[in-house]
Motif scaffolding. Structure first.
Motif, short mmCIF file in Angstrom:
data_model
loop_
_atom_site.label_atom_id
_atom_site.label_comp_id
_atom_site.label_asym_id
_atom_site.label_seq_id
_atom_site.Cartn_x
_atom_site.Cartn_y
_atom_site.Cartn_z
N GLY A 113 0.59 7.86 0.52
CA GLY A 113 1.58 6.85 0.16
C GLY A 113 0.95 5.47 0.05
O GLY A 113 1.23 4.72 -0.89
N TYR A 114 0.07 5.14 1.00
CA TYR A 114 -0.56 3.81 0.97
C TYR A 114 -1.61 3.72 -0.14
O TYR A 114 -1.83 2.64 -0.70
N SER A 133 6.73 -4.29 9.62
CA SER A 133 8.10 -3.80 9.44
C SER A 133 8.19 -2.93 8.19
O SER A 133 8.97 -1.97 8.15
N ALA A 134 7.35 -3.23 7.16
CA ALA A 134 7.35 -2.37 5.96
C ALA A 134 6.88 -0.96 6.35
O ALA A 134 7.45 0.05 5.91
N PHE A 135 5.86 -0.90 7.22
CA PHE A 135 5.36 0.41 7.65
C PHE A 135 6.43 1.15 8.46
O PHE A 135 6.70 2.33 8.24
N GLY A 136 7.06 0.41 9.38
CA GLY A 136 8.13 1.01 10.19
C GLY A 136 9.24 1.57 9.32
O GLY A 136 9.73 2.69 9.55
N ARG A 144 10.40 9.58 1.27
CA ARG A 144 9.01 9.45 0.78
C ARG A 144 7.97 10.08 1.72
O ARG A 144 7.07 10.79 1.26
N PRO A 145 8.06 9.87 3.05
CA PRO A 145 7.06 10.52 3.91
C PRO A 145 7.07 12.05 3.76
O PRO A 145 6.02 12.69 3.77
N LEU A 291 -4.98 -3.32 8.47
CA LEU A 291 -5.81 -3.37 7.26
C LEU A 291 -5.03 -3.79 6.01
O LEU A 291 -5.51 -4.64 5.26
N PRO A 292 -3.80 -3.26 5.79
CA PRO A 292 -3.05 -3.77 4.63
C PRO A 292 -2.83 -5.28 4.71
O PRO A 292 -2.89 -5.98 3.70
#
Ligand code: PFF
Length: 454
Positions: A113-114, A133-136, A144-145, A291-292
């Motif tokens: 996804g990343y 928060s985007a990851f959460g 999507r996951p 890292l992002p």
């Protein structure tokens, strides 16, 4: 009649496959942080010692069983100790890699996804909190996951169903050298960043005061996980190595590659973390938040370069996860093909269905199933704890006891000398035998107890 067993093409193919199993998320998200937190160069020395004195003997024990029997975990136990309770070890080590695979695939899916995001939209954020928060939100959303988990597992199924030589060997032969090239490119970029030096210092500055008994146990535990010990993957891959190959050389090669990759990953990641002025961390947060955010921050001054490095980085993670995941997948497939006499294709489908289902539950445990708890843990965390803290060490202990105390000494020695065809220094074997029988079991019990009370 049983079909002729496929074998790896040669020594380098075997080492690349075993290194592929070993090199994975553990090298990237845990090792660099542990080094920095636990004494820098002092920790690296302890880690090196535990690789050579503990993990290598355990690795060899597992490999010897597979190499000697040319059979998967269950069949190997039945061959060496027919009709005994050791068959349960064979069964346990079919199940534990499949549990690991289920949640590993969820994380592999996040990486896809990343990677997708780094190719299509890139990362934009003015604060780390935005990325977190985007990851959460991403992992809590059910759709999507699950899609990416499915894609990751389908990728594994595709490689494994192609067979040992045309699937697993071919894939590792291409991706392993690529992984090293990619991580070195990232390393060069990271150390050239202004402010990178603090990251290098974080990793190398020796602090022997931090080498406590629990740091030593942590080093042993990490080398155990990093070398994929105790769950039958090493045994199964070793069962595809030609009889004339020397197991000690293969083991040394694998340990060396695994260690080298972990070190390069550390020197590629930590300088970037420090250059961006962020606190170092470990685990999923390092890969999917820290890292992002670094890529977003660097994107402000050098958008193209930062975008390219982000893509290269996530390609590295995805491939590192794939090469580990297929080794776990193969354990289950080998069992079904050899013991249940079904075709490789059917076995691949069955393993896919089982691991997809458990993986889906793990994935949903970040969202809709967050309140479903097992012993107070979410499904994902339960599977992770159960396997990395208990099943791996338990399996490792039993393999070591089996080879050290149940197998015939001469049979084990034969593996070092390739059945007497290679001249061999007795001291090396005697040292191995001693480490295996006395040191390894005690060390594993210490890791086990440390995990239990942690
Ligand atoms: N060694 C892998 C890593 O460091 O990420 C993890 C792993 C792979 C554990 C295969 C167990 C296994 F069977």
């Amino acid at each position: 009649m049983e079909a002729r067993r496929e074998l790896f093409g040669g020594r380098s193919a075997a080492i690349l496959a075993l290194a592929g199993s070993a090199i994975g998320l553990g090298n990237i998200w845990r090792f660099p942080y542990m080094v920095g937190q636990t004494g820098g160069a002092a920790f690296i020395i302890i880690y090196l010692a535990s690789c050579l004195l503990l993990s290598l003997p355990i690795f060899l024990a597992e490999a010897i069983i597979g190499h000697r029997t040319h059979s998967g975990t269950f069949g190997a136990m039945e061959q060496l100790a027919p009709g005994t309770h050791w068959k349960w070890l064979g069964l346990l080590t079919v199940l534990s890699p499949l549990i690991i695979l289920s949640y590993y695939s969820v994380v592999g899916g996040w990486s896809i996804g990343y990677l997708w995001q780094s190719v299509t939209a890139g990362f934009h954020a003015d604060a780390i909190g935005t990325v977190s928060s985007a990851f959460g939100k991403f992992i809590a959303s059910p759709g999507r996951p699950l899609l990416f988990h499915t894609l990751f597992l389908l990728g594994c199924a595709w490689i494994v169903s192609a067979g040992v030589k045309s699937g697993i060997e071919k894939f590792n032969k291409v991706t392993m050298p690529l992984l090293f090239v990619l991580i070195v490119v990232i390393l060069v970029y990271a150390v050239s960043l202004p402010g990178a030096r603090a990251g290098v210092t974080y990793l190398v500055k020796p602090d022997f005061g931090k080498i406590t008994p629990s740091a030593v146990a942590a080093a042993m535990g990490q080398s155990f996980f990093s070398l994929s010990l105790g769950v039958g993957t090493i045994l199964t891959y070793a069962s595809y190595i030609h009889k004339k190959e020397n197991i000690l050389v293969t083991g040394l090669g694998t340990v060396a590659f695994d260690l080298l990759f972990a070190l390069i990953a550390g020197f590629a990641i930590m300088p970037a973390v420090f250059a961006a002025g962020i606190e170092p961390g470990a685990g999923p947060g390092l890969i999917f938040e820290t890292l992002p955010y670094i890529f977003a921050k660097m994107g402000a001054s050098a958008p193209w370069l930062s975008a390219v490095v982000a893509v290269l980085f996530f390609v590295t993670i995805v491939f590192a996860a794939f090469t580990s995941a297929i080794s776990m997948y193969e354990v289950g497939v080998a069992y079904l093909v050899e013991q249940k006499h079904i075709t490789r294709r059917k076995a691949t489908v069955l393993i896919f269905l089982g691991t997809w289902t458990l993986g889906a539950l793990c994935s949903l445990s970040f969202g809709p199933l967050a309140e479903t708890k097992i012993f107070g843990l979410t499904i994902f965390n339960f599977c992770d704890r159960l396997t990395s803290n208990f099943l791996m060490t338990f399996g490792g202990l039993l393999f070591v006891l089996f080879v050290g105390w149940k197998m015939d000494r001469q049979a084990v020695r034969d593996e070092f000398t390739c059945g007497g065809t290679v001249r061999f220094n007795c001291i090396v074997f005697d040292a191995f035998w001693f480490l295996l029988r006395y040191i390894a079991p005690v060390a594993i019990v210490i890791i086990f107890l440390t995990n239990f009370f942690a």
